[in-house]
Design an enzyme around this catalytic site. Structure first.
Site, PDB file in Angstrom:
ATOM      1  N   LYS A   1       1.121  22.431 -16.897  1.00 26.58           N
ATOM      2  CA  LYS A   1      -0.180  23.103 -16.999  1.00 26.58           C
ATOM      3  C   LYS A   1      -0.836  22.865 -18.372  1.00 26.58           C
ATOM      4  O   LYS A   1      -0.196  22.358 -19.291  1.00 26.58           O
ATOM      5  CB  LYS A   1      -0.012  24.594 -16.739  1.00 26.58           C
ATOM      6  CG  LYS A   1       0.474  24.894 -15.295  1.00 26.58           C
ATOM      7  CD  LYS A   1      -0.426  24.300 -14.218  1.00 26.58           C
ATOM      8  CE  LYS A   1      -0.296  24.947 -12.863  1.00 26.58           C
ATOM      9  NZ  LYS A   1       0.903  24.556 -12.097  1.00 26.58           N
TER      10      LYS A   1
HETATM   11  C1  LIG Z   1       1.283  25.704 -10.879  1.00 29.85           C
HETATM   12  C2  LIG Z   1       0.607  26.554  -9.903  1.00 29.85           C
HETATM   13  C3  LIG Z   1       1.167  27.751  -9.451  1.00 29.85           C
HETATM   14  C4  LIG Z   1       2.555  28.189  -9.761  1.00 29.85           C
HETATM   15  O1  LIG Z   1       2.896  28.182 -11.078  1.00 29.85           O
HETATM   16  P1  LIG Z   1       4.435  28.047 -11.533  1.00 29.85           P
HETATM   17  O2  LIG Z   1       4.394  28.499 -12.942  1.00 29.85           O
HETATM   18  O3  LIG Z   1       4.815  26.606 -11.394  1.00 29.85           O
HETATM   19  O4  LIG Z   1       5.246  28.939 -10.670  1.00 29.85           O
HETATM   20  C5  LIG Z   1       0.420  28.551  -8.593  1.00 29.85           C
HETATM   21  N1  LIG Z   1      -0.803  28.182  -8.197  1.00 29.85           N
HETATM   22  C6  LIG Z   1      -1.361  27.021  -8.582  1.00 29.85           C
HETATM   23  C7  LIG Z   1      -2.742  26.692  -8.138  1.00 29.85           C
HETATM   24  C8  LIG Z   1      -0.671  26.164  -9.428  1.00 29.85           C
HETATM   25  O5  LIG Z   1      -1.224  25.001  -9.781  1.00 29.85           O
END
Ligand SMILES: *Cc1c(COP(=O)(O)O)cnc(C)c1O
Length: 399
Positions: free
Chosen positions: A186
């Site tokens: 992210k």
């Molecule tokens: C990455 C992501 C998640 C989940 O996040 P994690 O930290 O990997 O559990 C949920 N929703 C979206 C749209 C994402 O891109």
């Protein structure tokens, strides 16, 4: 998007603070920690960035979605409306609470289609979960109107949209609760981590207690705290929060690089008449984490995707055949494969999923190419990349 591309001394220093005093737990141990409260400090930074009264860090973005829903009282048998194009975590987080995911079509924003949402509302509907995919947003005014008219919760998954805004407000801060992820890929990363944000004090206190076994966090003796309700462990550790604290300080710089790289690519592709871009609702500003564009049809998009692969243009996807992000290939979920039994109510709610017509979503996802914008690219890199992308697309269109 990935903050992991730019690591440095700042991350090392914050982590060393934690290692030096040995308190890896975010709560308690006041005497040992030499004043270091990394999770608390990160929460306060995020309050400013997301212009939100309350921030609760949790262990992941998936946890954030579950905690947000639970904090607002969503649970067994409630229906939660969610988009066909998302990350599989949306589905999982709803299922985890015994609630029922109701999938509806997206539109050319690549987010929830407000009319499709309205049609999917039943007496069991409790929440609309909008997912701000690939750095941009759904038509939030329209979704807000639908949620107000039907007295539903509006929950925003802004995991991929850190830095995007709508009418000047940060994405994630528009709904009743917003969710973020700081996983490894992210915009800013903790390694693993997430956050729930809200202006509602009750939801916040619920999130704070629920994510730590129901501890009420009153006083500084964990043994003496009361537990108003059933909780779970969705805590973030001080080590993870320390990495995030370093990353968040670099966020303005990350967003600036992202925007520069995005604009170079978008300007180049704009010269091809057959290429169109996702609709960004009026008043919206993308975070520029991804560049999303449409080709005239699925066949062309598939060929362009292949040409990109052959020409070494990485990090671009056509999500039509992707098994993480788009309903079409979620066979394990359509077949309700689960380690443990799923309640009959949820099973019944999911019955229609297998054969439901999502051709309206196919129409957008089939023609879409989504390119990750990297932070490590120099201006030179992006310009070369833009040339190669334009050449590849033109070559496909000629045939
Ligand atoms: C990455 C992501 C998640 C989940 O996040 P994690 O930290 O990997 O559990 C949920 N929703 C979206 C749209 C994402 O891109």
């Amino acid at each position: 998007m990935p903050g992991f591309e730019l690591f440095g001394d700042l991350e090392r220093k914050e982590v060393n603070d934690v290692l030096d005093n040995g308190v890896l737990m975010r709560y308690g141990f006041d005497g040992m920690r030499n004043g270091h409260w990394k999770a608390k400090a990160l929460e306060s930074e995020l309050q400013n960035i997301f212009q939100s009264k309350h921030v609760q860090l949790v262990s992941s973005g998936t946890a954030a979605v579950s905690v947000a829903l639970a904090s607002a009282g969503v649970g067994a048998g409630d229906e939660v409306i969610m988009p066909t194009f998302t990350f599989v975590a949306s589905f999982e987080a709803i299922m985890m609470l015994g609630a029922i995911p109701v999938l509806v079509d997206i539109d050319d924003t690549l987010g929830l289609n407000p009319e499709a949402v309205e049609k999917a509302i039943t007496p069991k509907t409790k929440a609309i979960m909008v997912v701000q995919m690939c750095g941009s947003m759904a038509d939030m005014d329209a979704l807000q109107a639908v949620s107000n008219a039907h007295n539903l919760l509006l929950i925003e998954d802004a995991c991929q949209a850190i830095g995007g805004t709508y009418n000047g407000k940060p994405l994630g801060s528009l709904g009743d609760l917003g969710c973020f992820s700081f996983d490894f890929v992210k915009t800013i990363t903790c390694g693993e981590g997430g956050a729930v944000i809200t202006n509602n004090k009750d939801y916040y206190l619920n999130a704070d207690h629920y994510s730590d076994h129901g501890h009420d966090h009153v006083g500084n003796d964990r043994g003496a705290e009361t537990h108003p309700f059933l909780g779970y462990n969705f805590r973030i550790s001080e080590l993870h929060a320390a990495v995030g604290l370093a990353q968040v300080k670099r966020l303005p710089n990350f967003l600036e690089i992202q925007k520069r790289n995005f604009n170079i690519l978008k300007d180049a592709l704009s010269e091809i008449p057959e290429v169109t871009f996702r609709t960004v609702p009026e008043g919206g500003e993308e975070s520029c984490a991804f560049l999303n564009f449409f080709l005239p049809d699925l066949e062309t998009a598939t060929k362009v995707s292949q040409a990109f692969n052959e020409n070494g243009i990485d990090a671009c996807w056509n999500y039509y055949n992707n098994s993480w992000h788009y309903i079409r290939k979620w066979n394990h979920l359509k077949d309700l494969k689960s380690l443990y039994p799923i309640s009959n109510e949820v099973k019944k709610g999911l019955e229609s999923l297998k054969n439901k017509d999502f051709s309206k979503s196919d129409h957008f996802i089939g023609r879409n190419i989504s390119c990750l914008i990297k932070l490590s690219w120099t201006e030179e890199d992006v310009k070369n990349r833009a040339l190669k992308m334009v050449e590849s697309i033109k070559a496909v269109l000629k045939h």
